[in-house]
Design an enzyme around this catalytic site. Structure first.
Site, PDB file in Angstrom:
ATOM      1  N   GLY A   1       0.830  -1.200   0.000  1.00 59.60           N
ATOM      2  CA  GLY A   1       0.000   0.000   0.000  1.00 59.60           C
ATOM      3  C   GLY A   1       0.861   1.246   0.000  1.00 59.60           C
ATOM      4  O   GLY A   1       2.079   1.179   0.179  1.00 59.60           O
ATOM      5  N   HIS A   2       0.210   2.375  -0.217  1.00 59.79           N
ATOM      6  CA  HIS A   2       0.879   3.674  -0.171  1.00 59.79           C
ATOM      7  C   HIS A   2      -0.008   4.660   0.572  1.00 59.79           C
ATOM      8  O   HIS A   2      -1.136   4.353   0.953  1.00 59.79           O
ATOM      9  CB  HIS A   2       1.212   4.171  -1.578  1.00 59.79           C
ATOM     10  N   ASP A   3       0.513   5.871   0.751  1.00 61.43           N
ATOM     11  CA  ASP A   3      -0.176   6.913   1.513  1.00 61.43           C
ATOM     12  C   ASP A   3      -1.658   7.011   1.155  1.00 61.43           C
ATOM     13  O   ASP A   3      -2.524   7.071   2.027  1.00 61.43           O
ATOM     14  CB  ASP A   3       0.517   8.256   1.243  1.00 61.43           C
ATOM     15  N   ILE A   4      -1.966   7.011  -0.136  1.00 60.07           N
ATOM     16  CA  ILE A   4      -3.348   7.174  -0.578  1.00 60.07           C
ATOM     17  C   ILE A   4      -4.233   6.031  -0.093  1.00 60.07           C
ATOM     18  O   ILE A   4      -5.410   6.233   0.224  1.00 60.07           O
ATOM     19  CB  ILE A   4      -3.403   7.307  -2.125  1.00 60.07           C
ATOM     20  N   ASN A   5      -3.667   4.825  -0.001  1.00 57.38           N
ATOM     21  CA  ASN A   5      -4.430   3.671   0.490  1.00 57.38           C
ATOM     22  C   ASN A   5      -4.678   3.752   1.990  1.00 57.38           C
ATOM     23  O   ASN A   5      -5.766   3.417   2.467  1.00 57.38           O
ATOM     24  CB  ASN A   5      -3.679   2.383   0.167  1.00 57.38           C
ATOM     25  N   TYR A   6      -3.665   4.225   2.727  1.00 55.04           N
ATOM     26  CA  TYR A   6      -3.824   4.352   4.173  1.00 55.04           C
ATOM     27  C   TYR A   6      -4.827   5.457   4.504  1.00 55.04           C
ATOM     28  O   TYR A   6      -5.654   5.324   5.411  1.00 55.04           O
ATOM     29  CB  TYR A   6      -2.469   4.639   4.828  1.00 55.04           C
TER      30      TYR A   6
ATOM     31  N   ASP B   1       1.943   9.076   5.317  1.00 54.99           N
ATOM     32  CA  ASP B   1       3.358   8.676   5.400  1.00 54.99           C
ATOM     33  C   ASP B   1       4.105   9.424   6.502  1.00 54.99           C
ATOM     34  O   ASP B   1       4.742   8.814   7.367  1.00 54.99           O
ATOM     35  CB  ASP B   1       4.062   8.941   4.067  1.00 54.99           C
TER      36      ASP B   1
END
Length: 300
Positions: A39-44, A70
């Site tokens: 995952g990345h920032d947008i997913n979190y 992040d």
């Protein structure tokens, strides 16, 4: 599970050193359905609920670069967890494991949104609230030279100074809190801001409490008078500008380095030698591709 595969999981290391503070910074956390998912920032942000609140009315939710999950919900919250654990260890003498999940971190960071839903601040759909672009007095407006001014005149006394600076008469305008008039007022404010340059608006609002400030670009921010007076930005020996470390401590302030950023692996050998490794051991680690070197090349 990466550290466990290396035999360096917290249970192993805490047995050797019970006072160790072991911080685990991940996106989804150590447990749960998505724990092992990429995952990345947008997913979190999406999973935390915060993303649903970000963006303009009638548009898709908008992720603000990767600062929120992040760095704020992840890095800062993890650092805070380490500080808290250090403080507790001073009393107990014991270490502990910090599960710093970006989803949970950014969700907790948004507590204000949750706690203020019932007092009218976040009760309307996205983009129609006080702080998300719904209010004409908390908005960003384009100037005649294609730059922008940020307006945050929330309190009535500040709003009055905004109205004055715009050359308007508050007696001839709807009351500040009239939701139904906000779209019309935003158009009015936008048309007025578009008539002057950013510098002209700064000459009007600087020194007032109208809460109107220029939106500075990376090219302009370090040379702005306020930032220069605060020494808010520093320049390294390569001429690159970056923010000065914050917050500023009175007795033990950070001393920023003006050297360029190191290349990846530039100091690998130096650090390993300082920690007792022999040159032969380091060469073996390098040949086994366990470590890498990144010595800078001369520019001839």
């Amino acid at each position: 599970g990466v550290m466990e595969k290396l035999g360096l999981g917290p249970e192993v290391l805490l047995q050797e050193n019970p006072s160790l503070i072991y911080a685990r910074l991940t996106g989804f956390g150590q447990t749960g359905k998505y724990a092992k998912s990429a995952g990345h920032d947008i997913n979190y942000l999406a999973l935390s609920g915060v993303l649903s609140k970000l963006g303009r009315k009638g548009e898709n939710p908008y992720a603000p670069i990767n600062l929120l999950a992040d760095f704020a919900g992840g890095g800062v919250m993890c650092a805070l967890g380490i500080v808290i654990a250090l403080y507790e260890r001073a009393t107990s003498g014991r270490g502990q494991i910090i599960d710093a999940s970006m989803v949970k971190g950014v969700a907790y960071l948004s507590s204000f949104l949750w706690k203020s839903q019932n007092i009218g601040i976040w009760s309307r759909p996205r983009g129609e609230n006080l702080l998300d672009g719904g209010a004409p007095f908390y908005e960003i407006y384009r100037t005649s030279d294609g730059k922008f001014m940020a307006v945050g005149a929330l309190e009535p006394q500040f709003y009055e100074q905004l109205i004055k600076g715009l050359g308007l008469d508050s007696d001839e305008l709807p009351i500040q809190s009239s939701y139904s008039n906000w779209p019309e007022m935003k158009k009015k404010f936008a048309s007025i801001f578009a008539q002057k340059t950013q510098a002209e608006w700064c000459s009007i609002f600087d020194g007032t409490d109208a809460c109107v400030t220029p939106v500075l670009s990376f090219d302009d921010v370090a040379s702005h008078q306020h930032n220069k007076q605060r020494s808010s930005f520093i320049k390294n020996d390569q001429g690159e500008i970056s923010p000065r470390p914050a917050p500023l401590l009175s007795r033990t302030p950070a001393v920023p380095s003006c050297k360029r950023d190191p290349f990846i692996g530039e100091h690998t050998e130096e650090i390993l030698l300082e920690n007792g490794f022999t040159k032969e051991e380091i060469a073996k680690l390098h040949s086994d591709k366990i470590i890498g070197f990144g010595k800078p090349k001369a520019n001839l």
